[in-house]
Scaffold this active site. Structure first.
Site, mmCIF file in Angstrom:
data_model
loop_
_atom_site.group_PDB
_atom_site.id
_atom_site.type_symbol
_atom_site.label_atom_id
_atom_site.label_comp_id
_atom_site.label_asym_id
_atom_site.label_seq_id
_atom_site.Cartn_x
_atom_site.Cartn_y
_atom_site.Cartn_z
ATOM 1 N N PHE A 114 43.538 34.760 38.026
ATOM 2 C CA PHE A 114 42.278 34.956 37.314
ATOM 3 C C PHE A 114 42.477 35.932 36.170
ATOM 4 O O PHE A 114 43.467 36.681 36.119
ATOM 5 C CB PHE A 114 41.181 35.474 38.260
ATOM 6 C CG PHE A 114 41.409 36.867 38.784
ATOM 7 C CD1 PHE A 114 40.892 37.979 38.126
ATOM 8 C CD2 PHE A 114 42.146 37.088 39.946
ATOM 9 C CE1 PHE A 114 41.099 39.269 38.605
ATOM 10 C CE2 PHE A 114 42.351 38.371 40.442
ATOM 11 C CZ PHE A 114 41.834 39.466 39.757
ATOM 12 N N CYS A 115 41.525 35.930 35.230
ATOM 13 C CA CYS A 115 41.445 36.961 34.196
ATOM 14 C C CYS A 115 40.015 37.497 34.227
ATOM 15 O O CYS A 115 39.352 37.423 35.261
ATOM 16 C CB CYS A 115 41.847 36.426 32.826
ATOM 17 S SG CYS A 115 40.819 35.080 32.194
ATOM 18 N N PHE A 116 39.529 38.044 33.121
ATOM 19 C CA PHE A 116 38.212 38.675 33.187
ATOM 20 C C PHE A 116 37.099 37.661 33.412
ATOM 21 O O PHE A 116 36.271 37.819 34.312
ATOM 22 C CB PHE A 116 37.944 39.481 31.912
ATOM 23 C CG PHE A 116 36.634 40.236 31.968
ATOM 24 C CD1 PHE A 116 36.447 41.262 32.886
ATOM 25 C CD2 PHE A 116 35.585 39.899 31.132
ATOM 26 C CE1 PHE A 116 35.241 41.946 32.962
ATOM 27 C CE2 PHE A 116 34.376 40.582 31.193
ATOM 28 C CZ PHE A 116 34.206 41.609 32.105
#
Length: 396
Positions: free
Chosen positions: A112-114
């Site tokens: 995941f990222c932000f």
């Protein structure tokens, strides 16, 4: 978890993306401690992430800052092009090798990222080009964090809670963690353990406390796990707003202020002994273990006893104003004498100042706070009686 994956519409990069993990899997991800790659920059990870997440960033802090500046000045296309130039060649190869190693070690994980957008999409695409299909979390960190906040609010509104209260030294935390024949009581959530702090002016530990966000995330996940594991009430220790520098989430503060209580009672001598074991013997042992760690660890090589003594003196000084000059002077002299004896091999001198502090400072404060509470008291008794009552109550 992978059985619930969906197909996603093309992202901003027009990549043909492999499977993406939907929001409906957040509960499975977090309760089951599914290994996660957090592709955000280290500075973002340090502010807060999930217990099972490892920071393997797409960009370093400096690279992220440069791309952000480029985005503001020249737009998305230029920023994306700069990002690809910065993370290319040997830099890209090293990061891809780290992501690949993680996926091989944790084939059922996710990344995941932000917001679940560009950065995680790029990492996922590069892995796909290397022949590795790895799921990406829809909505990323932001969506999971929002879901946890809402879930904690729901639990605080819907679940029955019992607050375990009692004077300092009655072993409330031990009761939660060992009250069921040496095992945790059903439904117990150890807030002090999650905060890495014993909950008083003397409660600082050798290990650093988590960031506020990490503490809130850990509390929400622990409550979810207890909720799923136990049909009975959740059990929480009676805490103030702050545990060290970690603030309890507001919904939890409200619950503790209103929920019914059980009161653990113990004579002063028993409480002195328990406090001595935890705040003196166990605390010094923690300092000694930290000092013995391999070089490179932040606590390695410290003067264990010196650091331990300093921590006690600093703790006493933090409540100097509330103690008053005369009482502080008396306790300070007792503490210094106890430390001198302890350094010569006798740790029992600490019992003198501990007894004074409990009897003259903590006990009156607790009795005043208890007198102001309107929480109904369900049961009161010694450690064993309360443990038996809670065990019976949970099973019945």
């Amino acid at each position: 978890v992978n059985s619930t994956l969906l197909q996603v519409t093309p992202c901003a990069f027009d990549y043909a993306m492999p499977d993406v993990m939907p929001a409906s899997s957040f509960e499975d991800l977090l309760i089951n401690d599914v290994p996660l790659i957090d592709t955000r920059a280290p500075i973002e990870f340090a502010k807060g992430s999930f217990p099972a997440a490892v920071n393997l960033p797409l960009m370093s802090d400096d690279e992220r800052a440069a791309v952000g500046t480029c985005y503001k000045q020249q737009g998305q296309d230029a920023a994306v092009a700069l990002g690809h130039r910065l993370v290319s060649g040997e830099v890209k190869a090293k990061r891809l090798a780290a992501w690949t190693a993680f996926t091989e070690q944790h084939p059922n994980g996710a990344l995941f990222c932000f917001r679940g957008g560009m950065r995680s999409a790029i990492v996922q695409q590069w892995l796909q080009q290397a022949g590795i299909h790895y799921p990406r979390v829809i909505g990323g960190y932001k969506a999971m964090r929002r879901w946890l906040i809402d879930e904690l609010e729901r639990l605080c509104n819907e679940r029955a809670v019992i607050v375990v209260s009692g004077k300092t030294g009655v072993a409330k935390t031990r009761l939660l963690n060992e009250g069921n024949q040496g095992q945790p009581l059903s439904g117990a959530v150890d807030l002090e353990g999650l905060a890495c702090h014993r909950g008083s002016a003397f409660g600082r530990r050798v290990e650093e406390q988590p960031s506020q966000i990490n503490f809130e995330i850990a509390v929400a996940i622990a409550m979810m796990k207890s909720d799923r594991a136990s049909p009975g009430p959740l059990l929480l220790e009676d805490e103030s707003r702050l545990i060290g520098r970690c603030a309890l989430p507001l919904p939890l503060q409200r619950v503790i202020q209103q929920a019914p209580m059980v009161l653990v009672e113990a004579p002063l001598a028993t409480r002195v002994r328990h406090t001595h074991e935890n705040y003196i013997l166990a605390n010094l042992n923690d300092f000694e273990l930290a000092a013995a760690r391999p070089q490179g660890d932040s606590a390695a090589g410290i003067d264990a006893f010196g650091a331990f003594a300093t921590s006690l003196r600093e703790a006493l000084s933090r409540i100097q104003r509330r103690l008053g000059g005369d009482r502080y002077g008396t306790l300070q002299a007792q503490l210094n004498e106890a430390l001198a004896l302890h350094q010569q091999g006798d740790p029992n001198g600490h019992c003198t100042w501990i007894e004074t502090l409990l009897r003259d400072y903590y006990d009156p404060m607790y009795e005043y706070q208890l007198s102001r509470k309107s929480n109904p008291v369900l049961f009161r008794g010694d450690y064993t009686a309360v443990a038996d009552w809670l065990t019976t109550h949970q099973s019945g």
